[in-house]
Design a protein around this motif. Sequence first.
Motif, short mmCIF file in Angstrom:
data_model
loop_
_atom_site.label_atom_id
_atom_site.label_comp_id
_atom_site.label_asym_id
_atom_site.label_seq_id
_atom_site.Cartn_x
_atom_site.Cartn_y
_atom_site.Cartn_z
N GLU A 475 8.81 -2.19 -7.09
CA GLU A 475 9.47 -0.87 -7.15
C GLU A 475 9.49 -0.29 -8.56
O GLU A 475 9.69 0.91 -8.74
CB GLU A 475 10.91 -1.00 -6.63
CG GLU A 475 11.03 -1.62 -5.24
CD GLU A 475 10.33 -0.79 -4.19
OE1 GLU A 475 10.39 0.46 -4.29
OE2 GLU A 475 9.69 -1.37 -3.29
N LYS A 479 10.22 3.65 -9.79
CA LYS A 479 11.65 3.82 -10.08
C LYS A 479 11.96 3.89 -11.58
O LYS A 479 12.92 4.55 -11.97
CB LYS A 479 12.46 2.69 -9.44
CG LYS A 479 12.57 2.80 -7.93
CD LYS A 479 13.57 1.79 -7.39
CE LYS A 479 13.82 2.00 -5.89
NZ LYS A 479 14.80 1.03 -5.35
N ASP A 483 9.33 7.91 -14.64
CA ASP A 483 10.17 8.84 -15.39
C ASP A 483 10.11 8.58 -16.89
O ASP A 483 10.00 9.52 -17.69
CB ASP A 483 11.62 8.73 -14.91
CG ASP A 483 12.54 9.70 -15.64
OD1 ASP A 483 12.23 10.91 -15.65
OD2 ASP A 483 13.55 9.25 -16.22
N GLN A 506 6.68 11.57 -0.73
CA GLN A 506 7.09 10.35 -1.43
C GLN A 506 5.96 9.86 -2.33
O GLN A 506 4.79 9.87 -1.95
CB GLN A 506 7.44 9.25 -0.42
CG GLN A 506 8.64 9.57 0.47
CD GLN A 506 9.94 9.62 -0.32
OE1 GLN A 506 10.17 8.77 -1.20
NE2 GLN A 506 10.78 10.60 -0.02
#
Length: 547
Positions: A475, A479, A483, A506
């Motif tokens: 992930e 996640k 960013d 998504q």
Amino acid sequence: MERESMAFDVVIVGAGPAGLSAACRLMQLAKKSEKDLSVCVIEKGAEVGSHIVSGALFEPRSLNELFPDWQSLGAPLNTQVQDDKVYWLSNQYNQLCIPSMLVPSPLHNEGNFIISLGELCRWLAQQAEALGVSIFPGFAAAELFFNNSDAVAGVMTTDMGRDKQGNEKPGFQPGIILEAKYTLIAEGSRGHLGKAVTERFELDKGKAPQHYAIGLKELWEIPTEQHQKGLVVHTAGWPLNQTHTSGGGFMYHLGENLVSVGLVVDLNYQHPYLSPFDEFQQMKHHPVFASMLDGGERLSYGARAITKGGLHALPEQSFPGGLLIGCDAGTLNSVKIKGSHTAMKSGMLAAEAVFSELAAHRSHTSPDYHALFDNSWLKEELFEARHFTSQVHRLGTFLGGAIATLEFNVLKRSLFSFRDDTPDYQTLNTTNRVEPLSYPKPDGKLSFDRASSVFLSTVKHDENQPCHLILQDKELPIKVHLDKYAEPSQRYCPAGVYEVVESGGQKRFQINAGNCIHCKTCDIKDPSQNIVWTPPEGGSGPNYNGM
């Protein structure tokens, strides 16, 4: 699972310059002492040399020692350096030719050769086999094999014939155990067994973190009138100076109108949007390169990590049951930008250390490599170059290179001490601190996209096998990294292995493992050390020709 096993005196992992030189020296020593010795070299590539990519400028010092009659034996050293130029590229149009007296003396190339390192390794393999070495290409070492005393006692090869879920397919063949009294690990830069043995025996305790670069290379055939056999060109500056990134370009003119062109990018770079592949494609549009490549044909493409931390980061190479040698340990001379002759010498010293143990009827000990290394020219070379990588990391290519010139050409000693204790994976800035970079679209004449480039590497993997690129946290790329760093693997991978794709609103992280050219950059530069490179089935990966 029951596995077949084979026993040898010495098993060598990797048929590169270090591993093959070690094998040859072992058999030379055995022949001289009239001792029987069984030596096995395994190579994960489909053929010896198929995973080898390097510039390559070659200093023949080690070869002179290993095979003094290499010329009569037909070693593929056919193009001697005739002219040696270094340019500072101030921008995409202009350049300054740096006088030889202002270039660090180790970078001078009189007496060196422009070669294909893959061809040299194939030749070394022939010499090794003639001496009695068993060489098994297409066999990848999956893991180390330990005895009851926690000494390395050999390796186990990868299973062949598992599907993506790890289930056995028809024709499945389990890996075999290759038992050894001594095991030499010579996988090249950032080898997974090298990582494992370093961690297990704390070989890097008290050392600076290892540092790396990625080297990208293409082989071109150019018009006869643009070819200058024996010409060596190195560049620094543009395009890397736009992002304060250290590294540099090269162009070497071989015989038969062939030119090797490439870019080395230090992996301590800070800009999260930087793409070494696109920097390389952009660089070829500079007149220094374009004037030679225009009208030519690109024949091959490849990339590989380069271990360049130097003596400060060189781990203890000896461990119970074997030695870590060559670029797997980090023996490249970063000032010379050459590692083949030093890798060969480390393999030869390792062979001498191991042979001494075998001659004394010892096995699975820690060979006394250190004493041989300390009294060798290899140690002397690495000692002289010990500060260079850290110097360039701390001060930049221009100032770091200027100080190196003063130290090597004038003072004949180190003026300053430098050590870089920041690992390469910790250097990326977050995206909120920088502006995105944009690269020009490839023109299909001088610059190209990743897909067409990977095609030229003739990479091949069985698609229905377990993914060899392991995410410790599946992930994390979406996640966290997306960013913070715009998921940098999309850019630092030179083969388009990693993508962020969107479906149904998504985003997900996609690994195109079939594209992997085994450069190991992901294992080095991932900012969370979340990607672990492991070997796929033996024979997988690129199949370089003439690289």
